[in-house]
Scaffold this active site. Structure first.
Site, PDB file in Angstrom:
ATOM      1  N   PHE A   1       0.991  -1.344   0.021  1.00 15.42           N
ATOM      2  CA  PHE A   1      -0.083   0.046  -0.073  1.00 15.42           C
ATOM      3  C   PHE A   1       0.857   1.211   0.119  1.00 15.42           C
ATOM      4  CE2 PHE A   1      -2.626  -3.390   2.088  1.00 15.42           C
ATOM      5  CZ  PHE A   1      -3.843  -2.887   1.640  1.00 15.42           C
ATOM      6  N   ASP A   2       0.595   2.176  -0.682  1.00 14.83           N
ATOM      7  CA  ASP A   2       0.912   3.535  -0.564  1.00 14.83           C
ATOM      8  C   ASP A   2       0.310   4.064   0.695  1.00 14.83           C
ATOM      9  OD1 ASP A   2       2.261   5.887  -1.062  1.00 14.83           O
ATOM     10  OD2 ASP A   2       0.480   6.752  -1.785  1.00 14.83           O
ATOM     11  N   LYS A   3       0.951   5.360   1.117  1.00 16.27           N
ATOM     12  CA  LYS A   3       0.473   5.719   2.636  1.00 16.27           C
ATOM     13  C   LYS A   3      -0.737   6.890   2.383  1.00 16.27           C
ATOM     14  CE  LYS A   3       2.525   8.524   5.101  1.00 16.27           C
ATOM     15  NZ  LYS A   3       1.494   9.771   5.528  1.00 16.27           N
TER      16      LYS A   3
ATOM     17  N   VAL B   1      -1.270  -0.819  -4.367  1.00 19.49           N
ATOM     18  CA  VAL B   1      -2.470  -0.063  -4.285  1.00 19.49           C
ATOM     19  C   VAL B   1      -2.066   1.351  -3.894  1.00 19.49           C
ATOM     20  CG1 VAL B   1      -4.591   0.261  -2.992  1.00 19.49           C
ATOM     21  CG2 VAL B   1      -3.686  -1.853  -3.234  1.00 19.49           C
TER      22      VAL B   1
END
Length: 574
Positions: free
Chosen positions: A254-256, A457
């Site tokens: 995941f990106d933050k 994502v």
């Protein structure tokens, strides 16, 4: 007479079988075609002080559209007058209507409409609530989010999945072998003592039994149904390849910012250096950040101007230059200004970061802040601390993904490591990695992919290189974003993280149904061929053959009724 009656029966069975097969496949296609019918044919437009009705195809960018209560919205745009709630389920899959309100500055919004917050944006094909809205059109009808969604879902049907490519290769070998065997069976009367008619009848029965109709349709029917169900749930899947691959994923990165967090950071701390006024610090940083379109920049400008007040004058910055992954450089009154991470100042010319400023940065980062250091010329003006809170849905979504079989979930962020680890702990991720440049994210994804299938994502813009190197790239909030729609393998049209368990669960079900269909179709061929060789009648072979074709199509159509467990759970919780 018996043979003629049997021939008539066979023709009838074939006709009924194919009619039912076409009807069943038509149901899946109609689920896609229904999307195209969402946009209304006409729109009310305010031109030269009058409201007139025009065809949607005649709308131009900049037109002002009047949206009456309980009517469908005709074009993509943003609200310039009024407030209402809009049912966006057809585009984003959201079960609850979204509140919409007018922008504060129409002329400024017109310059960069794609960067507007969701509460101002409208999409063609969605349904207005009880309020009257006026909206400025930002896209032609052929370029609207709905039109692109329909187009891409239609294209996805033509793209073959890995399993479909395998079955195609299998058929290219299997069909000639069957034809050769049938040809040999036609001459069985030469070897064994029987009439030619019996040999011919047996050969035709084997030809029917070995015909791979069910095999040919088993995968396309499942993929078509899966893609149609995903589109109805607010998710664009670009073909059978991503749909199947997503079902095999066991690791998600995941990106933050904007993915696991709200993407709405706030300025929490303004710490000027000694003898520097707070207004001086804020004026400089606001001037520079106004030139940027980064989410952090928007937060700094919004909160900075609010703190400065209407009476304060913000200087004019120019010659903006983005330093990827580090910050911004610009000029104010001919003097160089840098705004960015502490690491930026070890890479650019000029005075190094003072110990006092570094201490402030470390203290803010320990408290989970994203920091911005500001330097004008050789003078350090101070530090800003921003905070972006995790999404409320993030922790429940992570838990749902674990129940679906996702074994490892990690977060990648360009933010500092402490902030990344704090967010990861709150939402329940396994690992967090911070201070990553775009090329570091790509290298990290490549390393993960060398171990197993991995999905990435992100928001579809800053994370494009990493998403492109993942097994499946998933973009969030893709509605209205041309970049996200183009680069992603899977696009979550709304800015809702709960669409992720939905589409992964759907892909798992699709893969399961594809495997079932392959076993049914190949098992039927394996059973019928020996049976016809040993005397099974042609009529019975046709019944089993056509029956297996109908079974695999009906099995695939179950995907159209796939239950969105994530939405059910969220609605029950609310």
């Amino acid at each position: 007479l018996d043979k003629w009656a049997e021939g008539a029966l066979l023709l009838f069975l074939f006709s009924i079988g194919h009619a039912l097969e076409h009807y069943a496949m038509g149901r899946a296609r109609r689920a896609i075609e229904a999307l195209a019918e969402l946009a209304p044919p006409t729109a009310e437009v305010r031109r030269e002080g009058e409201v007139i009705e025009v065809g949607v195809a005649d709308l131009i960018v900049g037109d002002i559209v009047v949206v009456r209560p309980n009517t469908r919205i005709a074009a993509d745009g943003f609200v310039i007058l009024g407030a209402s709630s809009v049912d966006q389920a057809s585009i984003t899959g959201e079960s609850v209507p979204a509140d919409k309100q007018a922008v504060d500055d129409v002329s400024r919004a017109s310059l960069r409409p794609e960067g507007l917050p969701a509460e101002h944006r409208l999409y063609a094909g969605t349904i207005n609530g009880n309020g009257v809205l006026e909206a400025q059109v930002t896209k032609l009808a052929v370029d609207s989010t709905l039109a692109r969604l329909v187009r891409m879902v239609g294209e996805a049907e033509a793209q073959k999945s890995p399993t479909q490519r395998f079955t195609d290769r299998f058929e290219r070998i299997f069909v000639p072998v069957v034809l050769a065997c049938v040809t040999l069976l036609l001459f069985a009367w030469v070897v064994i003592d029987e009439p030619f008619g019996d040999s011919f009848y047996r050969a035709m029965a084997v030809l029917v039994a070995a015909s791979p109709c069910a095999l040919a349709i088993s995968t396309p029917s499942a993929v078509l149904s899966g893609v149609a169900r995903a589109a109805r749930g607010g998710v664009l899947v670009k073909g059978g390849g991503p749909l199947e691959s997503l079902g095999a994923v066991r690791t998600i990165a995941f990106d933050k910012t904007g993915t696991l967090t709200e993407g709405k950071p706030r300025v929490m701390d303004v710490v000027p250096a000694s003898e520097i006024a707070v207004d001086d610090l804020l004026g400089v940083v606001v001037a520079v950040e106004e030139l940027s379109d980064h989410p952090l920049a928007a937060a700094v400008v919004r909160d900075g101007r609010a703190q400065l007040g209407d009476t304060s004058t913000v200087p004019v910055a120019e010659n903006l230059r983005s330093i990827t992954g580090r910050g911004l450089a610009a000029e104010i009154g001919g003097v160089s200004v840098f705004v960015g991470k502490a690491a930026l100042f070890a890479e650019v010319d000029g005075a190094p970061l003072p110990a006092a400023v570094r201490s402030v940065v470390e203290d803010l980062e320990e408290r989970g802040r994203t920091t911005m250091v500001v330097r004008r010329g050789e003078e350090y003006l101070g530090v800003l601390g921003l905070m972006d809170t995790p999404r409320a849905a993030a922790a429940p979504v992570i838990a749902q993904l674990r129940t679906l079989g996702i074994a490892r979930m990690v977060m990648m962020s360009g933010d500092n490591r402490r902030v990344a680890e704090a967010v990861a702990m709150q939402v329940g991720l396994d690992e967090a990695f911070g201070d990553l440049m775009p090329e570091d994210k790509v290298a990290f994804i490549k390393r993960l992919r060398s171990e197993q299938e991995v999905a990435m994502v992100g928001d579809g813009v800053n994370d494009a290189p990493a998403m492109a190197n993942a097994t499946v790239g998933i973009a969030m909030g893709a509605a209205g974003s041309d970049v996200a729609l183009e680069i992603a393998d899977v696009a979550l049209m709304g800015d809702k993280l709960d669409r992720l368990p939905f589409v992964i669960g759907l892909s798992r079900s699709t893969n399961r149904i594809i495997r079932q269909n392959l076993w049914i179709s190949l098992g039927m061929v394996a059973m019928l061929v020996p049976a016809t060789l040993f005397g099974l009648q042609l009529g019975a072979a046709v019944i089993f053959h056509e029956g297996s074709t109908l079974v695999v199509v009906a099995n695939a159509l179950r995907l159209l009724a796939y239950r969105d467990v994530s939405r059910t759970a969220s609605e029950r919780g609310s």
